[in-house]
Write a protein that holds these residues in place. Structure first.
Motif, PDB file in Angstrom:
ATOM      1  N   ASP A  47      21.202 -56.613  67.579  1.00  0.00           N
ATOM      2  CA  ASP A  47      20.153 -55.476  67.305  1.00  0.00           C
ATOM      3  C   ASP A  47      20.129 -54.836  68.691  1.00  0.00           C
TER       4      ASP A  47
ATOM      5  N   ILE B  73      20.847 -41.052  56.700  1.00  0.00           N
ATOM      6  CA  ILE B  73      20.223 -41.639  57.616  1.00  0.00           C
ATOM      7  C   ILE B  73      18.663 -41.441  57.505  1.00  0.00           C
TER       8      ILE B  73
ATOM      9  N   GLU C 206      20.713 -61.536  58.230  1.00  0.00           N
ATOM     10  CA  GLU C 206      21.516 -60.944  58.800  1.00  0.00           C
ATOM     11  C   GLU C 206      22.392 -61.593  59.885  1.00  0.00           C
TER      12      GLU C 206
ATOM     13  N   ASP D  57      23.397 -44.274  68.477  1.00  0.00           N
ATOM     14  CA  ASP D  57      23.271 -45.657  68.076  1.00  0.00           C
ATOM     15  C   ASP D  57      22.279 -46.393  68.821  1.00  0.00           C
TER      16      ASP D  57
ATOM     17  N   ARG E  17      13.157 -57.661  62.111  1.00  0.00           N
ATOM     18  CA  ARG E  17      13.814 -57.061  61.127  1.00  0.00           C
ATOM     19  C   ARG E  17      12.812 -57.353  59.603  1.00  0.00           C
TER      20      ARG E  17
ATOM     21  N   ILE F  14      19.500 -46.496  65.720  1.00  0.00           N
ATOM     22  CA  ILE F  14      20.059 -46.553  64.516  1.00  0.00           C
ATOM     23  C   ILE F  14      20.168 -48.162  64.087  1.00  0.00           C
ATOM     24  N   TRP F  15      19.511 -48.630  62.811  1.00  0.00           N
ATOM     25  CA  TRP F  15      19.632 -49.922  62.518  1.00  0.00           C
ATOM     26  C   TRP F  15      20.378 -50.053  61.274  1.00  0.00           C
ATOM     27  N   ASN F  16      21.343 -50.932  60.746  1.00  0.00           N
ATOM     28  CA  ASN F  16      21.910 -50.996  59.526  1.00  0.00           C
ATOM     29  C   ASN F  16      21.040 -52.063  58.858  1.00  0.00           C
TER      30      ASN F  16
ATOM     31  N   ASN G 160      26.726 -52.097  51.058  1.00  0.00           N
ATOM     32  CA  ASN G 160      25.893 -50.910  50.846  1.00  0.00           C
ATOM     33  C   ASN G 160      24.822 -51.063  51.950  1.00  0.00           C
ATOM     34  N   MET G 161      25.157 -50.877  53.030  1.00  0.00           N
ATOM     35  CA  MET G 161      23.922 -50.769  54.248  1.00  0.00           C
ATOM     36  C   MET G 161      23.368 -49.480  54.335  1.00  0.00           C
ATOM     37  N   ILE G 162      22.128 -49.655  54.767  1.00  0.00           N
ATOM     38  CA  ILE G 162      21.136 -48.387  54.853  1.00  0.00           C
ATOM     39  C   ILE G 162      21.055 -48.114  56.159  1.00  0.00           C
ATOM     40  N   GLN G 163      21.133 -46.986  56.773  1.00  0.00           N
ATOM     41  CA  GLN G 163      20.841 -46.588  58.166  1.00  0.00           C
ATOM     42  C   GLN G 163      19.446 -45.954  58.378  1.00  0.00           C
TER      43      GLN G 163
END
Length: 809
Positions: free
Chosen positions: A555, A781, A807, A761, A798, A764-766, A709-712
């Motif tokens: 992270d 995003i 994670e 970058d 998180r 942005i966290w997935n 299915n990651m969310i940004q």
């Protein structure tokens, strides 16, 4: 070029060729179809000559059983790829061609029509000779032609599309109006062709020979798309002059040999440090073994962590490059972007700006080459990145596998650049071993067909050739035990497994860390779960040790990561809490280690961070067992308790460095899995997916990382960087402006977005789950203006954002 290609061939196929256009421009006269096809062939010749494709062509001819018409079929597939633009509806709708009347029901499709015209023309020729191997090649070529404006799918849907086009042609004469001769193929003939092709392809089906048509189709697609792109770019912008090949291999070697390190090795002037002597021995042994096996294609470089594999592999690449005149490109491939960046910096220390080296991944700006122009040449910058126009490319495993197995146009179009190249693959076994057989099988076939030298290197390298019954892969180290059992390596760290059975892991860790914290020690604690690392970091800070405590996970942005590593290197006493990102080639030298057990490979990688210099005494690593390994590595067979340190027998493999015996057990299990009656059956995969040219299914199987299915989420905050501060709000605003600017040239926008990607970058966290309110959304995003609320002590919490406590990294 074959003598019939060009205007003469068009004269045989279409009427009024001077009235048929291929492209239009607001600033230039319309380009005729003939002009575009001639340009396409110009670039085919350029690629063919500069990438030394003659040997590749001969490989395919031989493995396709010497089809009589192969060379003609290949070249005419390139030339006729856009012949379908004779579709009158295409001319009216897409070219605004006033020389024809109104369009009919057709949308002006041309790629599928091109493939039909091509197949129709050659079916007549091939039928005369009853050459089924040529028919296979022609059919695959026709399929590739049909897909050159889209991605690869599967060949069975191509057959259905051809049948539909034949029916449509009966009702709409505009489609083939400009052809001199009507299409002779009908539904019955197409079915007959398809059946012959399927039967003939199945005849190649001797294990990995199934992959010959698959790799050929991908290779042709890449060459065709590149030629088409270059020709179009030539018309719209300017000539494509450089495609990125090493044409001066001696200069690369001379530059490398001038480095102080190599000079000291050559002059036998290595300092008295015992580890450096061992590194020199490895360097020279690998070099000699490479010289003894210059004509081989696959090489294994297995050596302990911290013993100089990177420098040894660069020398290996130089030896191969300068002993085979066909080789003209180098790829350095890593599991993580951090490793790619680190190696790129090391390469730039050796090679100055005159040597063309680029990092290619999703977060690195496209390389801008020096030109005489004042303004950036956005078209060339974009084209360079799309087609890897660099002498040396540093990229990721995922990037390489996209080229080898992806179905997208941009992914596959890069494949021709692998021809006659050297690929250095670092830690490929770190990915799910359920597809190790497929990985080594494909690497073996790609290397044979495209003349690729592949160097696979690792500290824990299983001999993957056993999975495909191939023992010809060259081991560059004669006696691995010479290095692994050297007291410097074997005894540099003492291992302690007593904590593995502890129920209250955090308490046990606190107690043991407290013992060592009293000394002047650098302590490293690694977890396999981000949240566990974060929770322990918070708990440890509350203990008020007289030692600085830092946390490093996936992270952290790259600037924070650099600052933390710099701090670790400067400190004599520090406690580092981390996830497995610390294993990714991070050059730190710690005294005491604690590690949550995972795969045996990871355990050895971790040991390479403790007493890395081999100069310290009383260094020790304690292993514990906290988080569920299967939640992270899922189907990997090495997650079986019987193959981890939870099983006492396996601990000796780590102590003695006897990884061969350990991996014999793993490979045995894999060979059993390969024959199981499910989707893991390798023969079934080769026969029904690879052999049937089901590109989508192959891509799905060869995914290195399972699709989640990651969310940004973009968390706007202020981030401190080396030369100041970056405000996330400003970065988001710049991103919005680029996305919304419809007036900006496409190439310029792509280049500017690549420049911004490095900054994006940082914010942005997935995440897997996300149900919080957000301010804006662009694409996938989600933007949260007050991102700082999800951080504590500068670290991303998180749980605050997602409520999820699991994670990886």
């Amino acid at each position: 070029m074959l003598p019939f290609l060009g205007g003469k061939m068009l004269d045989l196929l279409i009427k009024n060729k001077e009235q048929v256009y291929a492209h239009t421009s607001e600033t230039k006269p319309k380009e005729t179809l003939e002009q575009h096809l001639d340009l396409t062939m110009h670039y085919f010749e350029k690629i063919y000559n500069e990438k030394n494709l003659s040997s590749i062509e001969e490989n395919f001819i031989k493995l396709f059983n010497n089809p009589l018409m192969f060379k003609e079929l290949l070249r005419s597939a390139i030339y006729l790829h856009d012949i379908g633009k004779v579709n009158v509806d295409f001319q009216i709708l897409k070219m605004d061609n006033k020389q024809f009347g109104k369009n009919t029901m057709d949308k002006g499709e041309h790629s599928l029509l091109s493939s039909l015209i091509y197949l129709d023309y050659y079916y007549k020729e091939i039928s005369k000779n009853k050459d089924s191997d040529s028919l296979v090649v022609a059919y695959i070529n026709a399929y590739v032609i049909s897909r050159h404006h889209g991605g690869l799918s599967d060949i069975s849907s191509f057959q259905e599309s051809l049948q539909k086009l034949l029916l449509m042609n009966k009702d709409n004469k505009n489609i083939t109006y400009l052809l001199l001769n009507s299409i002779q193929l009908d539904e019955d003939k197409l079915t007959s062709i398809y059946n012959i092709v399927k039967k003939r392809i199945s005849a190649y089906s001797e294990d990995w020979e199934n992959s010959i048509p698959y790799i050929y189709a991908r290779w042709l697609y890449s060459v065709l798309v590149a030629c088409d792109f270059y020709a179009t770019s030539h018309y719209l912008y300017k000539e494509v002059e450089h495609i990125g090949v090493i044409d001066n291999p001696q200069q690369w070697q001379v530059q490398y040999e001038k480095t102080n390190l190599v000079q000291s090795i050559r002059n036998q002037n290595v300092d008295t440090m015992p580890l450096n002597k061992l590194r020199t021995e490895l360097f020279l042994e690998v070099e000699q073994n490479a010289k003894n096996n210059l004509n081989e294609l696959l090489y294994y470089l297995e050596a302990p962590t911290g013993i100089g594999k990177t420098n040894t592999s660069i020398n290996l690449a130089m030896q191969l490059l300068n002993n085979d005149s066909t080789l003209n490109k180098i790829f350095y491939v890593f599991p993580f972007n951090t490793l790619a960046e680190q190696t790129y910096n090391a390469l730039k220390d050796i090679y100055n700006d005159e040597f063309d080296i680029a990092v290619v991944n999703s977060i690195t700006p496209f390389k801008e080459k020096d030109t005489a122009e004042d303004a950036p040449d956005y078209g060339s910058i974009l084209l360079d990145n799309q087609f890897l126009h660099y002498d040396m490319v540093v990229t990721s495993h995922v990037g390489l596998f996209d080229i080898l197995f992806g179905t997208g146009r941009e992914q596959t179009a890069r494949l021709y650049q692998l021809c006659n190249s050297i690929i250095i693959l670092d830690e490929i076994q770190s990915y799910k071993n359920i597809i190790w057989t497929e990985i080594i099988g494909f690497l073996n076939m790609y290397s044979k067909l495209l003349n690729i030298r592949i160097i696979i290197m690792s500290a824990t390298l299983p001999y993957l050739g056993k999975l495909i019954g191939d023992d010809s892969i060259v081991k560059l180290v004669n006696d691995r035990d010479k290095y692994y059992n050297n007291p410097l390596i074997k005894n540099r760290v003492k291992l302690d497994f007593e904590m593995i059975g502890e129920e209250n892991t955090f308490d046990a860790l606190n107690e043991k860390i407290a013992e060592h914290e009293q000394q002047e020690k650098k302590i490293l604690v690694e977890f396999i779960n981000k949240q566990s690392a974060y929770d322990f970091y918070i708990q440890l800070k509350e203990m008020n040790f007289d030692t600085e405590i830092v946390l490093i996970t996936g992270d952290d942005n790259k600037f924070d990561r650099r600052a933390i590593i710099k701090k670790i290197k400067k400190s004599d006493k520090i406690i580092v809490i981390s996830t497995q990102v610390i294993e990714a080639g991070v050059d730190i030298d710690m005294d005491i280690g604690f590690k949550d057990i995972s795969l045996l490979d990871a355990e050895e990688q971790f040991l390479g961070r403790i007493n890395r210099s081999c100069l310290k005494e009383n260094c020790i690593v304690y292993f514990f067992n906290l988080d569920n390994l299967r939640l992270i590595y899922k189907e990997d067979l090495r997650t079986d308790k019987l193959l981890t340190l939870a099983e006492p027998e396996n601990r000796q493999y780590l102590v003695t460095k006897n990884f061969d015996t350990y991996y014999d057990k793993v490979l045995e299990d894999l060979l059993i899995e390969n024959k199981s009656c499910n989707d893991r059956n390798v023969q079934d995969f080769l026969r029904n997916k690879v052999g049937n040219l089901d590109f989508k299914k192959v891509e799905e199987k060869m995914q290195l990382i399972d699709n989640i299915n990651m969310i940004q989420v973009f968390l706007a905050r202020k981030v401190v960087v080396e030369d100041g501060e970056i405000d996330g709000k400003d970065v988001w605003e710049q991103y919005q402006q680029l996305i919304d600017n419809n007036q900006m040239d496409y190439a310029k926008r792509k280049v500017e977005l690549s420049k911004l990607s490095e900054k994006l970058d940082l914010f942005i966290w997935n995440v897997i789950e996300f149900d919080k309110s957000y301010n804006e959304q662009i694409g996938g995003i989600y933007y949260i203006e007050d991102g700082e609320q999800y951080f504590e002590d500068g670290k991303f919490n998180r749980k605050k954002l997602t409520g999820d406590d699991f994670e990886l990294l």
